[in-house]
Design an enzyme around this catalytic site. Structure first.
Site, mmCIF file in Angstrom:
data_model
loop_
_atom_site.group_PDB
_atom_site.id
_atom_site.type_symbol
_atom_site.label_atom_id
_atom_site.label_comp_id
_atom_site.label_asym_id
_atom_site.label_seq_id
_atom_site.Cartn_x
_atom_site.Cartn_y
_atom_site.Cartn_z
ATOM 1 N N CYS A 46 10.655 -7.978 -13.372
ATOM 2 C CA CYS A 46 9.525 -8.091 -13.270
ATOM 3 C C CYS A 46 8.255 -7.815 -14.394
ATOM 4 O O CYS A 46 7.457 -8.326 -14.436
ATOM 5 C CB CYS A 46 8.526 -7.305 -11.887
ATOM 6 S SG CYS A 46 8.793 -5.683 -12.402
ATOM 7 N N GLU A 100 2.507 -3.016 -6.441
ATOM 8 C CA GLU A 100 3.119 -3.486 -7.924
ATOM 9 C C GLU A 100 3.694 -4.897 -7.845
ATOM 10 O O GLU A 100 4.636 -5.199 -6.721
ATOM 11 C CB GLU A 100 4.328 -2.734 -8.467
ATOM 12 C CG GLU A 100 4.911 -2.498 -10.026
ATOM 13 C CD GLU A 100 5.805 -3.464 -10.282
ATOM 14 O OE1 GLU A 100 5.909 -4.300 -10.317
ATOM 15 O OE2 GLU A 100 6.882 -2.792 -9.990
#
Length: 507
Positions: free
Chosen positions: A284, A250
């Site tokens: 993010c 990720e």
């Protein structure tokens, strides 16, 4: 919520004198919070060996046993949430309320994983088909064994728990390497588990910098779950490739928000400020780029500028957000703002003077060149780049003109159009008329495409991510057409050829 957060109780380091240590610093003033022994290659290998032994015990517990253990673990975290949130706040600098919200979300995911693992992973029957009608077929999922989790610093509980909780629920032991900026959070979680099951180290933490993460990748774990930058992910992949150790990654994002001409402008501006400036922009899957339909562009720009100008970073209890947790991120933010302005962008709120030594005041930029680093690279700071587009179709084209694809959002009064646009966006998660809505939905898998990574955490896909598939067939009776023999009968082949043509040869 602030009053619920206790004073930070930094976990007590363990280790002998003379060992290399890692200092945990408060990013607000560089106060040393604690020092932890650094786990070298030998210590990491020993932790994985202990995890391997504990994994056998954990596997034997079965779905029901693991559920009970994990729900008890959840209760421990929830009952001490203020204590954990204080450690998060101290190590990241984020406000206490934000830290407590992060713990709350992590607990929700742990709860879901514990309660749904059996339903998702238990063995189930599948149709065998006409040709194999004599076989009883089933598919099930088995634990991988030991999972190494390498966590980030921006959400040091919520994000790694998306791997830890689902890996544990799937039956694996976990060795967690937290960010070197937030080691105390990782030690706290491991200590909380150890207090429950001191003889079964199903969850352990190893502290260190990149070398410790490399050692974990090479220590014989069965999978690595990594969260961090795309550049670091490539380095981790290269190490994992040495032993064909699989990984889920990720990575970063350059998340786009699209605002239609019929959108609720006030709501869109509120969410843009939250997604782009909350947590100091260090999210993010938040918001970094905003594409607004021309008829409402100025209204939106004015609304988001008003909200941004009212925010105040700082280290006190009334601060809107905290400092840049990672010091070198300040220069990246400065470089992106400078590049945008040099290319002709207009600073609506703030500018280069907004970037200070530890804190960055809100920055809203307009008419930003699409080839500026403020539009192409992850800024990871409290900045918003707002550009005008003709309509959502142009917004989709610009949003997709990025190598990243983590999160995105669409604001429109027409939810059907919003869903259609969401399908066209190259992103792993899309919210309509909100941002980060998926973060609090444990059933939804999370992950990105392109340079934002691969694989999924959370939800049923997250449980399967930390499992290996096992297919089983049981022959119930001899096959009417015996083709699995070295002495096939001509009649069986003739009938098989006829079946092939009859079943599959017709148009």
């Amino acid at each position: 919520m602030t009053e619920q957060v206790a004073d930070a109780r930094i976990p007590t380091p363990r280790g002998g004198q003379g060992e290399p240590t890692l200092a945990s610093l408060d990013p607000r003033d560089d106060t040393v919070l604690a020092e932890y022994p650094v786990a070298g290659k030998g210590e990491v290998a020993a932790a994985v060996d202990r995890a391997r032994a504990a994994a056998h015990w954990w596997d034997v517990q079965g779905f029901r046993g693991r559920r009970q253990w994990l729900l008890e673990f959840k209760s421990v975290i929830a009952s001490r949430a203020g204590e954990l949130a204080a450690v998060v706040s101290a190590e990241t600098g984020k406000p206490a309320d934000d830290a407590l919200l992060e713990v709350m979300l992590a607990v929700e995911h742990l709860d879901w994983a514990a309660k749904h693992a059996q339903k998702v992973l238990r063995r189930r029957t599948v149709p065998s088909g006409l040709v194999s009608a004599n076989q009883a077929s089933s598919v099930g999922y088995r634990p991988l064994g030991v999972v190494g989790v390498i966590g980030p610093w921006n959400y040091p509980v919520y994000t790694p728990m998306g791997s830890i909780a689902y890996a544990l629920a799937a039956g694996n032991a976990v060795v967690f390497k937290p960010s070197e900026l937030t080691p105390g959070v990782g030690v706290w979680l491991a200590d909380a588990w150890q207090a429950m099951a001191p003889m079964q180290p199903v969850l352990q933490t190893v502290v260190g910098r990149g070398e410790t993460g490399t050692a974990l990748c090479r220590a014989g774990v069965d999978k690595i779950a990594f969260t961090g930058s795309t550049a670091t992910a490539k380095k981790v992949m290269a190490v994992c490739a040495e032993t064909l150790t699989p990984m889920v990654a990720e990575c970063g994002g350059k998340d786009a928000m699209l605002v239609d001409a019929d959108a609720d402008i006030d709501a869109a501006a509120d969410f843009a400020a939250f997604g782009g400036l909350g947590n100091g922009g260090q999210t993010c899957a938040g918001v970094e780029r905003v594409y607004v339909a021309e008829p409402v562009y100025q209204r939106f720009l004015d609304a988001v500028a008003e909200r941004a100008a009212a925010l105040r970073p700082g280290g006190g209890p009334t601060a809107s957000y905290g400092p840049m947790t990672m010091g070198r991120q300040v220069q990246i933010v400065r470089d992106h703002v400078r590049d945008a302005l040099a290319g002709g962008a207009r600073a609506v709120v703030g500018g280069l003077d907004s970037v200070h030594e530890r804190y960055v005041d809100p920055v809203v930029l307009a008419e930003v060149p699409e080839d500026s680093t403020a539009m192409t690279e992850e800024t990871f700071g409290p900045t918003l780049a707002v550009n005008k587009v003709v309509d959502l179709d142009e917004g989709v084209r610009r949003a997709n003109a990025s190598r990243y694809g983590l999160g995105a959002s669409v604001f429109t009064a027409d939810k059907d159009r919003g869903r259609a646009v969401a399908e066209r966006l190259h992103a792993g998660a899309v919210t309509i008329n909100s941002v980060l809505g998926f973060a609090g939905v444990p059933a939804l898998p999370f992950g990105g495409v392109g340079d934002s990574g691969f694989g999924r955490i959370h939800g049923a896909d997250g449980l399967r991510e930390f499992s290996t598939v096992k297919s089983v067939t049981v022959q119930r009776f001899p096959a009417p057409l015996n083709l699995l023999t070295m002495t096939r009968k001509p009649r069986d082949m003739k009938v098989s050829a006829w079946m092939l043509k009859t079943r599959h040869g017709r148009r």
